[in-house]
Design a protein around this motif. Structure first.
Motif: not given
Length: 404
Positions: A374-392
């Protein structure tokens, strides 16, 4: 539950920095506690029962640590951690061999831990000849180049068993086969390997090996150094005192910490195989989910020759420090905690000779004993959203997925 008077506490971040440190296993803490309050004797005071009990507990712990690496208990000395062990092994061996055998040449790798590299540099200032070899893009030592560097006056080769940033497992047995016939001592910083992968000092032909308690669910402030008896390895101690630990490491031993390290090693020996299998599955899940959601991700270091819980990833168009600063809810790091104050790119990833964006965007993900799916799934979501936000924010869309 909030009673209306106390502020809500933020949830604890998802911990993905197990290579920086591990939580003390509750089972380890349980065996340590009596030595703080009940069996508190000085293990070097054999005149009374409390001292003898503490000494017996320390010696039992010494045997557990030795058993984890296939050594004899009398070949283990306790230290304050891997930094002290590495300093004692490298400086102690080099100084002894130069004084007694005229050997003054040392060899190590560019990706070693800072305490190894700084110990080698300190010896260089004392007149030793220090050779620091590069590694390939996979992070592995070039065995032919290592063999070519060895000389009649080589005193020591120091190669870490597992890299603390990229998790790469070095071929110690092959290195030992090069050094032992030449009478060259082989030291390995095994802080990231002990308890995570099988280690046998005889099979590896290692002469000195460093261990750190807080890397394998033991307490901080305790470590060990394996010093081979046959063929005998001799060291000059770093400091003087009462001559404890075979005269190599003076000072009163912290019995509770020694016992904690022993129990951590015992548990690791029992559970290592099962834990490695579970972490390998979690690691694959993390990488698959992340690369499916985020383009422009690269895996740094060899994909197969790494410990089960490690990933070192670079994100195109995003710099590491920026990513860490915005990564809310996930505890991860750029690399070694010992050099985390520096914001420049990781010297380990730089040493791989990778493109600039890989060195500037590297993030270490460390999974461990208490990581969950469960932690892995949540961490992936947070990391993906953070990377997308920074790239944007930077107008960078990222390239094609580059996991290697």
């Amino acid at each position: 539950m909030n009673d209306g008077n106390l502020p809500n506490r933020p949830a604890r971040p998802i911990y993905l920095d197990y290579q920086s440190t591990t939580p003390t296993d509750p089972r380890v803490l349980e065996v340590m506690l009596p030595l703080f309050t009940e069996q508190f004797g000085n293990p070097h005071s054999d005149e009374h029962e409390l001292g003898r009990r503490a000494a017996a507990a320390v010696e039992q712990a010494r045997g557990e640590v030795a058993s984890l690496i296939g050594a004899e208990a009398r070949e283990l000395i306790f230290t304050s951690g891997a930094t002290e062990s590495n300093n004692l092994a490298i400086k102690g061996a080099a100084r002894f061999r130069r004084a007694h055998e005229g050997r003054s040449h040392l060899v190590t790798l560019a990706t070693e831990h800072k305490c190894v590299l700084e110990s080698a540099k300190a010896l260089g200032r004392e007149g030793f000849e220090v050779e620091i070899l590069p590694v390939g893009q996979d992070g592995l030592v070039d065995l032919d180049r290592l063999a070519a560097s060895l000389r009649e006056d080589t005193a020591l080769v120091s190669v870490m068993a597992v890299n603390n940033e990229i998790g790469i497992v070095q071929p110690l047995a092959e290195i030992g086969a090069l050094t032992r016939p030449r009478g060259i001592w082989l030291h390995s910083d095994a802080a990231q390997a002990a308890g995570k992968i099988p280690l046998d000092v005889d099979a590896l032909q290692v002469d000195l090996l460093s261990i750190s308690g807080h890397k394998l669910y033991g307490p901080k402030g305790i470590g060990a150094l394996y010093v081979r008896r046959r063929p005998r390895v001799r060291l000059e101690p770093l400091f003087d005192g009462g001559g404890q630990e075979r005269g190599l490491r003076s000072g009163t031993l912290p019995a509770p910490l020694c016992v904690g390290l022993g129990e951590a090693c015992r548990l690791a020996g029992l559970e290592m195989a099962e834990e490695a299998e579970r972490l390998t599955v979690l690691r694959a899940r993390f990488l698959a989910e992340l690369t499916a959601r985020v383009p422009g991700v690269a895996l740094n270091g060899d994909a197969e020759r790494r410990i089960p819980g490690n990933l070192n990833l670079s994100f195109e168009g995003v710099e590491t420090q920026e990513l860490i600063d915005h990564l809310v809810g996930v505890a991860a790091s750029s690399g070694s905690a010992c050099s985390s104050a520096a914001i420049e790119p990781s010297y380990v990833v730089q040493a791989l000779g990778l493109p600039d964006w890989r060195t500037r965007g590297a993030l270490r993900i460390g999974l461990g004993r208490f990581s969950t799916g469960g932690e892995i799934d949540r961490a992936v979501g947070i990391l993906a959203e953070t990377v997308a936000s920074l790239r944007a924010r930077r107008g960078a869309g990222g390239g094609e997925t580059a996991a290697e």
